[in-house]
Motif scaffolding. Structure first.
Motif, PDB file in Angstrom:
ATOM      1  N   UNK A 135       0.830  -1.206   0.000  1.00 12.97           N
ATOM      2  CA  UNK A 135       0.000   0.000   0.000  1.00 12.97           C
ATOM      3  C   UNK A 135       0.865   1.255   0.000  1.00 12.97           C
ATOM      4  N   UNK A 136       1.910   1.256   0.829  1.00 11.64           N
ATOM      5  CA  UNK A 136       2.794   2.422   0.910  1.00 11.64           C
ATOM      6  C   UNK A 136       3.563   2.620  -0.389  1.00 11.64           C
ATOM      7  N   UNK A 137       4.052   1.541  -0.963  1.00 11.83           N
ATOM      8  CA  UNK A 137       4.774   1.603  -2.237  1.00 11.83           C
ATOM      9  C   UNK A 137       3.895   2.238  -3.310  1.00 11.83           C
ATOM     10  N   UNK A 138       2.653   1.783  -3.411  1.00 12.77           N
ATOM     11  CA  UNK A 138       1.740   2.321  -4.416  1.00 12.77           C
ATOM     12  C   UNK A 138       1.439   3.794  -4.149  1.00 12.77           C
ATOM     13  N   UNK A 139       1.241   4.165  -2.881  1.00 11.30           N
ATOM     14  CA  UNK A 139       0.909   5.551  -2.551  1.00 11.30           C
ATOM     15  C   UNK A 139       2.043   6.499  -2.948  1.00 11.30           C
ATOM     16  N   UNK A 140       3.276   6.115  -2.631  1.00 11.29           N
ATOM     17  CA  UNK A 140       4.423   6.964  -2.984  1.00 11.29           C
ATOM     18  C   UNK A 140       4.564   7.057  -4.495  1.00 11.29           C
ATOM     19  N   UNK A 141       4.338   5.964  -5.187  1.00 10.30           N
ATOM     20  CA  UNK A 141       4.448   6.001  -6.648  1.00 10.30           C
ATOM     21  C   UNK A 141       3.407   6.920  -7.264  1.00 10.30           C
ATOM     22  N   UNK A 142       2.196   6.898  -6.732  1.00  9.72           N
ATOM     23  CA  UNK A 142       1.155   7.761  -7.278  1.00  9.72           C
ATOM     24  C   UNK A 142       1.460   9.233  -7.015  1.00  9.72           C
ATOM     25  N   UNK A 143       2.056   9.539  -5.864  1.00 11.12           N
ATOM     26  CA  UNK A 143       2.386  10.926  -5.526  1.00 11.12           C
ATOM     27  C   UNK A 143       3.560  11.439  -6.357  1.00 11.12           C
ATOM     28  N   UNK A 144       4.544  10.583  -6.565  1.00 13.46           N
ATOM     29  CA  UNK A 144       5.781  11.022  -7.223  1.00 13.46           C
ATOM     30  C   UNK A 144       5.826  10.741  -8.714  1.00 13.46           C
ATOM     31  N   UNK A 145       5.010   9.814  -9.187  1.00 11.39           N
ATOM     32  CA  UNK A 145       5.080   9.411 -10.583  1.00 11.39           C
ATOM     33  C   UNK A 145       6.216   8.451 -10.876  1.00 11.39           C
ATOM     34  N   UNK A 146       6.892   7.958  -9.837  1.00 15.25           N
ATOM     35  CA  UNK A 146       8.010   7.034 -10.024  1.00 15.25           C
ATOM     36  C   UNK A 146       7.484   5.649 -10.433  1.00 15.25           C
ATOM     37  N   UNK A 147       7.974   5.129 -11.553  1.00 17.61           N
ATOM     38  CA  UNK A 147       7.549   3.800 -12.007  1.00 17.61           C
ATOM     39  C   UNK A 147       8.704   2.816 -12.146  1.00 17.61           C
ATOM     40  N   UNK A 148       9.940   3.263 -11.933  1.00 17.01           N
ATOM     41  CA  UNK A 148      11.048   2.299 -12.009  1.00 17.01           C
ATOM     42  C   UNK A 148      10.841   1.227 -10.940  1.00 17.01           C
ATOM     43  N   UNK A 149      10.876  -0.011 -11.363  1.00 15.42           N
ATOM     44  CA  UNK A 149      10.438  -1.100 -10.484  1.00 15.42           C
ATOM     45  C   UNK A 149      11.278  -1.231  -9.230  1.00 15.42           C
ATOM     46  N   UNK A 150      12.572  -0.997  -9.324  1.00 15.36           N
ATOM     47  CA  UNK A 150      13.444  -1.224  -8.157  1.00 15.36           C
ATOM     48  C   UNK A 150      13.970   0.066  -7.552  1.00 15.36           C
ATOM     49  N   UNK A 151      13.202   1.159  -7.693  1.00 13.19           N
ATOM     50  CA  UNK A 151      13.669   2.455  -7.191  1.00 13.19           C
ATOM     51  C   UNK A 151      13.401   2.653  -5.707  1.00 13.19           C
ATOM     52  N   UNK A 152      12.465   1.904  -5.136  1.00 14.42           N
ATOM     53  CA  UNK A 152      12.023   2.149  -3.765  1.00 14.42           C
ATOM     54  C   UNK A 152      12.354   0.977  -2.851  1.00 14.42           C
ATOM     55  N   UNK A 153      12.681   1.308  -1.606  1.00 14.61           N
ATOM     56  CA  UNK A 153      12.875   0.316  -0.557  1.00 14.61           C
ATOM     57  C   UNK A 153      11.833   0.556   0.522  1.00 14.61           C
TER      58      UNK A 153
END
Length: 302
Positions: A226-244
């Motif tokens: 849920x957190x991963x998806x929320x941050x991606x929606x806010x930032x527009x980041x779609x690179x699969x391995x960009x987030x920890x």
């Protein structure tokens, strides 16, 4: 005909944070028909299936059977079984996919499943070379939506020839059919069409995920998804391995999740467990219930 998938779509049930969790997938080729509990109801030796299920319990490894799309009438035993092992924690440098073949799936019982779940492949097989691997849930014995919606999707993707495609026994979330797990990053997708599935595979080939159809990455527990998806929606980041993602539970059905970007940015996300209402069946033929859902209650950049 009303199905769990049509009702879930009509209720606009969110896809986010509904992916099955597994740090590592052990995918074993087994041709022929599958039963609802395929590890014990297929041409795989049921004793071997039960032993694999028991040996992987609590290790983070999830076992599933795979087969090529097409007709699956009773057939001769598989002479050699393709095996795909994938670690799907998508932080930089941690995810991997390896593959090999075995004459007898019982050979897999010699693997160190605790190590596999932690991301140590122990030298099994050889690294996967090539594009994304698409795994479409098609097990109609478990839920009819998977057969009615999943099998045509798998067949069309295979015919297109853009990616390696397998049918898989179970990804969870039948009501989000057709569902598809994509390696190497381990994101699961739902309510796909042939067109959107091809977009997902193209994004994966370029090192990205596709938020619009994402149910989450199997390498994260559901609050982390849920957190991963929320941050991606806010930032527009779609690179699969960009987030920890790192999560902490407070014992009351709430989590504080730290999400860190590889560029140094970070966010604190609070997630609470709620229920989906009104009641709906989680699978065709089951009584209506209120499945749990993960809700982001706050998000702030640190």
């Amino acid at each position: 005909m009303s199905t769990c998938a049509t009702l879930s779509r009509e209720l606009s049930e969110p896809l986010a944070a509904t992916a099955a969790t597994a740090t590592t997938w052990l995918l074993v080729e087994q041709t022929g028909p599958w039963g609802a509990k395929a590890l014990g109801q297929s041409h795989l030796d049921p004793e071997v299936g039960r032993a694999l299920d028991a040996a992987t319990a609590g290790t983070g490894v999830r076992v599933a059977l795979i087969r090529r799309p097409g007709r699956h009438a009773d057939c001769l035993p598989t002479p050699r079984h393709e095996v795909v092992v994938a670690h799907t924690v998508p932080t930089p440098g941690r995810s991997w996919v390896r593959r090999g073949q075995v004459a007898d799936p019982a050979e897999l019982l010699a693997l160190d499943f605790t190590a596999l779940g932690a991301g140590d492949h122990g030298g099994f097989g050889t690294p996967h070379v090539g594009g994304p691997i698409a795994l479409v849930c098609t097990n109609g014995r478990r839920d009819r939506c998977c057969a009615l919606l999943g099998r045509p999707l798998a067949a069309e993707l295979a015919a297109a020839g853009h990616s390696e495609v397998w049918e898989v026994t179970h990804l969870g979330g039948h009501r989000f059919s057709p569902t598809m797990l994509v390696l190497p990053y381990g994101y699961t997708y739902g309510r796909l069409t042939a067109e959107s599935a091809k977009e997902v595979l193209a994004a994966t080939a370029a090192g990205h995920m596709a938020p619009e159809w994402s149910r989450g990455c199997s390498g994260w527990d559901r609050p982390g998804q849920a957190a991963d998806q929320a941050v991606r929606l806010v930032t527009g980041e779609t690179r699969a391995d960009a987030l920890t993602v790192t999560q902490r539970a407070d014992g009351t059905g709430r989590w504080r999740v730290d999400v860190r970007h590889e560029d140094g940015r970070s966010w604190e996300v609070e997630v609470a467990e709620g229920v989906s209402e009104p009641a709906r069946p989680e699978s065709c033929g089951k009584a209506a219930g209120t499945p749990s859902r993960m809700e982001v209650t706050s998000l702030r950049e640190l």
